[in-house]
Scaffold this active site. Structure first.
Site, PDB file in Angstrom:
ATOM      1  N   ASP A   7     -40.743  14.449 -27.179  1.00 11.19           N
ATOM      2  CA  ASP A   7     -42.051  15.069 -27.413  1.00 11.19           C
ATOM      3  C   ASP A   7     -43.114  14.060 -26.996  1.00 11.19           C
ATOM      4  O   ASP A   7     -43.380  13.088 -27.708  1.00 11.19           O
ATOM      5  CB  ASP A   7     -42.183  15.447 -28.892  1.00 11.19           C
ATOM      6  CG  ASP A   7     -43.565  15.966 -29.261  1.00 11.19           C
ATOM      7  OD1 ASP A   7     -44.356  16.284 -28.351  1.00 11.19           O
ATOM      8  OD2 ASP A   7     -43.857  16.042 -30.471  1.00 11.19           O
ATOM      9  N   LEU A   8     -43.711  14.283 -25.823  1.00 13.51           N
ATOM     10  CA  LEU A   8     -44.702  13.367 -25.263  1.00 13.51           C
ATOM     11  C   LEU A   8     -46.084  13.983 -25.420  1.00 13.51           C
ATOM     12  O   LEU A   8     -46.440  14.934 -24.724  1.00 13.51           O
ATOM     13  CB  LEU A   8     -44.385  13.098 -23.790  1.00 13.51           C
ATOM     14  CG  LEU A   8     -45.296  12.153 -23.018  1.00 13.51           C
ATOM     15  CD1 LEU A   8     -45.332  10.768 -23.666  1.00 13.51           C
ATOM     16  CD2 LEU A   8     -44.837  12.043 -21.569  1.00 13.51           C
ATOM     17  N   PHE A  13     -45.396   9.460 -28.834  1.00 19.52           N
ATOM     18  CA  PHE A  13     -44.189   9.731 -28.051  1.00 19.52           C
ATOM     19  C   PHE A  13     -43.009   9.649 -29.011  1.00 19.52           C
ATOM     20  O   PHE A  13     -42.725   8.592 -29.569  1.00 19.52           O
ATOM     21  CB  PHE A  13     -44.076   8.699 -26.929  1.00 19.52           C
ATOM     22  CG  PHE A  13     -42.973   8.953 -25.938  1.00 19.52           C
ATOM     23  CD1 PHE A  13     -42.422  10.212 -25.763  1.00 19.52           C
ATOM     24  CD2 PHE A  13     -42.498   7.919 -25.148  1.00 19.52           C
ATOM     25  CE1 PHE A  13     -41.414  10.438 -24.840  1.00 19.52           C
ATOM     26  CE2 PHE A  13     -41.490   8.123 -24.218  1.00 19.52           C
ATOM     27  CZ  PHE A  13     -40.955   9.380 -24.055  1.00 19.52           C
ATOM     28  N   LYS A  14     -42.333  10.782 -29.232  1.00 20.45           N
ATOM     29  CA  LYS A  14     -41.236  10.841 -30.203  1.00 20.45           C
ATOM     30  C   LYS A  14     -39.976  11.375 -29.535  1.00 20.45           C
ATOM     31  O   LYS A  14     -40.047  12.140 -28.570  1.00 20.45           O
ATOM     32  CB  LYS A  14     -41.619  11.748 -31.378  1.00 20.45           C
ATOM     33  CG  LYS A  14     -42.803  11.263 -32.192  1.00 20.45           C
ATOM     34  CD  LYS A  14     -43.085  12.178 -33.365  1.00 20.45           C
ATOM     35  CE  LYS A  14     -43.602  13.524 -32.916  1.00 20.45           C
ATOM     36  NZ  LYS A  14     -43.992  14.378 -34.061  1.00 20.45           N
ATOM     37  N   VAL A  99     -47.799  23.797 -24.401  1.00 24.43           N
ATOM     38  CA  VAL A  99     -46.374  23.848 -24.744  1.00 24.43           C
ATOM     39  C   VAL A  99     -46.114  23.319 -26.145  1.00 24.43           C
ATOM     40  O   VAL A  99     -45.172  23.760 -26.817  1.00 24.43           O
ATOM     41  CB  VAL A  99     -45.537  23.087 -23.694  1.00 24.43           C
ATOM     42  CG1 VAL A  99     -45.764  21.585 -23.778  1.00 24.43           C
ATOM     43  CG2 VAL A  99     -44.057  23.420 -23.832  1.00 24.43           C
ATOM     44  N   ASP A 100     -46.950  22.398 -26.632  1.00 23.99           N
ATOM     45  CA  ASP A 100     -46.769  21.895 -27.998  1.00 23.99           C
ATOM     46  C   ASP A 100     -47.046  22.995 -29.014  1.00 23.99           C
ATOM     47  O   ASP A 100     -46.317  23.140 -30.008  1.00 23.99           O
ATOM     48  CB  ASP A 100     -47.645  20.664 -28.254  1.00 23.99           C
ATOM     49  CG  ASP A 100     -49.114  20.890 -27.920  1.00 23.99           C
ATOM     50  OD1 ASP A 100     -49.457  21.867 -27.208  1.00 23.99           O
ATOM     51  OD2 ASP A 100     -49.945  20.062 -28.356  1.00 23.99           O
ATOM     52  N   THR A 121     -54.701  14.672 -31.105  1.00 22.42           N
ATOM     53  CA  THR A 121     -55.977  14.455 -30.431  1.00 22.42           C
ATOM     54  C   THR A 121     -56.868  15.663 -30.666  1.00 22.42           C
ATOM     55  O   THR A 121     -58.052  15.542 -30.972  1.00 22.42           O
ATOM     56  CB  THR A 121     -55.755  14.232 -28.928  1.00 22.42           C
ATOM     57  OG1 THR A 121     -54.919  13.084 -28.748  1.00 22.42           O
ATOM     58  CG2 THR A 121     -57.073  14.005 -28.213  1.00 22.42           C
TER      59      THR A 121
END
EC number: 2.7.1.33
Length: 242
Positions: A7-8, A13-14, A99-100, A121
């Site tokens: 997940d960027l 960043f995970k 997409v998130d 953000t």
């Protein structure tokens, strides 16, 4: 070898392993800017298939993809589609829906009527009915971005610090109270309107790196820190069967 989920985001960043549909512990990786640290990239895990969801700048996404293609046999990049795994997106042009946000809806489907709030953000709010229909949403600046914007235009306004008070008596506290209060008010308004529209109970789900400062002021809320990864795992299962 395990598959991995990545997940960027714009500031985080995970990643987590994925084995037979089960997500492993989540690891927060160093955030990689356009001048990427090559060593940090080489430390990314290796495996069979990498599933990437990215809302980062194209240059950052490209750098990460280049390394993932070396570390994995196959790389698949998640993208929003009109309908997936029981969820139907409200946007007439689904490709314009982040997409998130899309994956967060996939991850929350099956939990009844939900208002899904992402705090990163941006502050994103989406209403998902129990039948899987996305009923639309909102995008605003997160409290962190609000403070950054104020500081950028008026350097005398501090970028951090302060405590939330309903009526603050100094600038730092007033900034926290104003920025966090604006976010809380928008969420509460959206939750009220969700109840009005559906005439049913609606659960409030929060995810994202900026939720901690809002949780104390939102009452009955469910914190789902890996909601995007949950959705990415669902997307991966669908992609694997296509």
């Amino acid at each position: 070898m395990n598959d991995w989920l990545f997940d960027l985001g714009n500031s985080r960043f995970k990643c987590a392993s994925l084995r037979e549909g089960v997500i492993g512990p989540v690891t927060v990786l160093p955030y990689l800017t356009e001048t990427m640290d090559a060593f940090a990239l080489q430390e990314l895990p290796r495996g069979r298939v990498a599933y990437l969801a990215s809302v980062a700048a194209p240059a950052i996404t490209t750098h990460v993809l280049e390394v993932l293609k070396i570390h994995f046999e196959k790389v698949q990049v998640a993208a929003t589609v009109a309908a997936c795994a029981g969820v139907r997106i409200a946007y007439a042009h689904p490709e314009r829906f982040g997409v998130d946000r899309f994956l967060a809806l996939l991850g929350s489907y099956g939990e009844g009527n939900v208002l899904v709030v992402g705090v990163g953000t941006a502050l994103t709010i989406d209403l998902l009915a129990a039948n899987g229909c996305h009923l639309g949403g909102r995008i605003s600046a997160s409290p962190t971005l609000m403070r950054q914007a104020l500081h950028a235009r008026a350097e005398q306004l501090p970028l951090s610090g302060g405590n939330y008070l309903e009526f603050a008596e100094d600038t730092e506290d007033a900034l926290v109270s104003g920025c966090n209060g604006a976010a809380v008010a928008l969420i509460e308004r959206s939750l009220y309107e969700a109840h009005q529209r559906l005439d049913q109970s609606v659960r409030l789900l929060l995810h994202g790196g900026g939720v901690a400062s809002l949780l104390p002021w939102l009452g009955d809320v469910v914190h789902r820190p890996k909601l995007v990864l949950d959705g990415l795992a669902i997307w991966a299962a669908v992609a694997a069967n296509v």
